[in-house]
Design a protein around this motif. Structure first.
Motif, PDB file in Angstrom:
ATOM      1  N   LEU A  44      -3.078   4.999   7.433  1.00  0.00           N
ATOM      2  CA  LEU A  44      -2.739   3.885   8.321  1.00  0.00           C
ATOM      3  C   LEU A  44      -2.632   2.583   7.533  1.00  0.00           C
ATOM      4  CD1 LEU A  44      -2.242   2.802  11.180  1.00  0.00           C
ATOM      5  CD2 LEU A  44      -4.710   2.543  11.431  1.00  0.00           C
ATOM      6  N   ALA A  45      -3.528   2.371   6.567  1.00  0.00           N
ATOM      7  CA  ALA A  45      -3.466   1.163   5.735  1.00  0.00           C
ATOM      8  C   ALA A  45      -2.169   1.134   4.931  1.00  0.00           C
ATOM      9  CB  ALA A  45      -4.678   1.103   4.806  1.00  0.00           C
ATOM     10  N   ASP A  99       0.711   0.313   7.357  1.00  0.00           N
ATOM     11  CA  ASP A  99       0.752  -1.106   7.713  1.00  0.00           C
ATOM     12  C   ASP A  99       1.288  -1.949   6.560  1.00  0.00           C
ATOM     13  OD1 ASP A  99      -0.202  -0.610  10.232  1.00  0.00           O
ATOM     14  OD2 ASP A  99      -2.279  -1.151   9.785  1.00  0.00           O
ATOM     15  N   ALA A 100       0.912  -1.599   5.337  1.00  0.00           N
ATOM     16  CA  ALA A 100       1.362  -2.368   4.178  1.00  0.00           C
ATOM     17  C   ALA A 100       2.872  -2.244   3.976  1.00  0.00           C
ATOM     18  CB  ALA A 100       0.630  -1.892   2.925  1.00  0.00           C
ATOM     19  N   GLY A 101       3.432  -1.102   4.373  1.00  0.00           N
ATOM     20  CA  GLY A 101       4.858  -0.893   4.181  1.00  0.00           C
ATOM     21  C   GLY A 101       5.695  -1.128   5.420  1.00  0.00           C
ATOM     22  N   ALA A 102       5.043  -1.501   6.521  1.00  0.00           N
ATOM     23  CA  ALA A 102       5.784  -1.716   7.777  1.00  0.00           C
ATOM     24  C   ALA A 102       6.675  -2.939   7.659  1.00  0.00           C
ATOM     25  CB  ALA A 102       4.809  -1.879   8.942  1.00  0.00           C
ATOM     26  N   GLY A 103       7.892  -2.798   8.122  1.00  0.00           N
ATOM     27  CA  GLY A 103       8.844  -3.903   8.039  1.00  0.00           C
ATOM     28  C   GLY A 103       9.314  -4.363   9.391  1.00  0.00           C
ATOM     29  N   SER A 127       5.199   0.203  15.211  1.00  0.00           N
ATOM     30  CA  SER A 127       3.838  -0.134  14.786  1.00  0.00           C
ATOM     31  C   SER A 127       2.898   1.058  14.905  1.00  0.00           C
ATOM     32  CB  SER A 127       3.291  -1.300  15.616  1.00  0.00           C
ATOM     33  OG  SER A 127       3.221  -0.939  16.987  1.00  0.00           O
ATOM     34  N   ARG A 128       3.399   2.202  15.360  1.00  0.00           N
ATOM     35  CA  ARG A 128       2.566   3.390  15.538  1.00  0.00           C
ATOM     36  C   ARG A 128       2.754   4.339  14.364  1.00  0.00           C
ATOM     37  NH1 ARG A 128       3.576   6.525  20.736  1.00  0.00           N
ATOM     38  NH2 ARG A 128       5.625   6.673  19.784  1.00  0.00           N
ATOM     39  N   LEU A 129       1.639   4.811  13.832  1.00  0.00           N
ATOM     40  CA  LEU A 129       1.690   5.825  12.785  1.00  0.00           C
ATOM     41  C   LEU A 129       1.622   7.195  13.452  1.00  0.00           C
ATOM     42  CD1 LEU A 129       1.590   6.918   9.904  1.00  0.00           C
ATOM     43  CD2 LEU A 129      -0.887   6.527   9.915  1.00  0.00           C
ATOM     44  N   VAL A 130       2.683   7.962  13.312  1.00  0.00           N
ATOM     45  CA  VAL A 130       2.760   9.300  13.894  1.00  0.00           C
ATOM     46  C   VAL A 130       2.942  10.302  12.757  1.00  0.00           C
ATOM     47  CG1 VAL A 130       4.038  10.839  15.428  1.00  0.00           C
ATOM     48  CG2 VAL A 130       3.720   8.427  16.057  1.00  0.00           C
ATOM     49  N   LEU A 131       2.085  11.312  12.727  1.00  0.00           N
ATOM     50  CA  LEU A 131       2.118  12.313  11.670  1.00  0.00           C
ATOM     51  C   LEU A 131       2.262  13.705  12.265  1.00  0.00           C
ATOM     52  CD1 LEU A 131      -0.849  10.995   9.480  1.00  0.00           C
ATOM     53  CD2 LEU A 131       1.594  10.688   9.025  1.00  0.00           C
TER      54      LEU A 131
END
Length: 222
Positions: free
Chosen positions: A113-114, A117-121, A125-129
């Motif tokens: 998740l970190a 967030d660091a690579g989100a542009g 905003s949701r991390l789905v795996l």
């Protein structure tokens, strides 16, 4: 209409406010409140959060609310902050001891998740795996030649446990997909994450020997 009449109309009756307060506290006692899941209740919590804090303080609980991330939950107040009493009150929020594999997977999901967030542009905003992505996260910590079917079954079991704790949720669909919920940031904090490499080395050493349980704390009580 005189001033007294206007006051009677504009201010909610005390019993109505009490019901609204109860409608917030009861769900919080059961688990996490998310803004995206219950926007109306979330707004009520923002409006009444001072009252909620006062109410749960009597129970030796405190409200943790992250308005930016959109979640709120209750946890027991630290013992050194509790009011002195003649008898120690029972804990309302139960401490949970997590197995080592569940603790490891929680840490890996928090790190993912970190990185997300660091690579989100400015996108989602949701991390789905996917299930296979999560298996790959933990595979590097397992002995070479681990049984593939057994590995997937074990990861599924760990994921279900983490979902029960409220840190992830399974999305609808034919393929197993999991959303990492942002409350995991309150459980695995930034300081803990900064020491992650050292902790991963400890995990590798642990996995090299006999499996044993590890205490990882609890999401709603620290």
């Amino acid at each position: 209409m005189n001033e007294n009449n206007r006051q009677t109309i504009t201010d909610p009756p005390p019993e109505d406010e009490g019901r609204e307060l109860a409608a917030l506290v009861v769900p919080l006692l059961k688990g996490v409140l998310y803004r995206e899941d219950e926007p109306s209740r979330w707004q009520s919590l923002l409006n009444l959060q001072a009252r909620v804090r006062d109410y749960v303080a009597v129970l030796d609980l405190e409200l943790l609310l992250d308005e930016a991330e959109g979640y709120a939950f209750l946890r027991s107040r630290p013992e050194d902050e509790q009011e002195p009493t003649t008898a120690k009150a029972p804990r309302l929020m139960v401490r949970r001891q997590l197995s080592f594999p569940v603790s490891l997977l929680l840490a890996l999901l928090r790190k993912k998740l970190a990185e997300f967030d660091a690579g989100a542009g400015g996108g989602d905003s949701r991390l789905v795996l996917g299930r296979e992505e999560i298996v790959e996260l933990i595979r590097v910590f397992l002995p070479a030649g681990s049984n593939e079917t057994r590995l997937f079954d074990q990861v599924d079991s760990h994921l279900n446990k983490i979902a029960d704790l409220g840190f992830i949720r399974r999305l609808r669909g034919s393929e197993p997909m999991w959303e990492v919920r942002r409350i995991i940031k309150a459980f695995v904090d930034a300081q803990w994450l900064a020491e992650f490499d050292q902790r991963l080395e400890e995990y590798r050493l642990h996995l090299a020997g006999p499996e044993a349980p590890a205490t990882a704390g609890e999401p709603h009580d620290s």
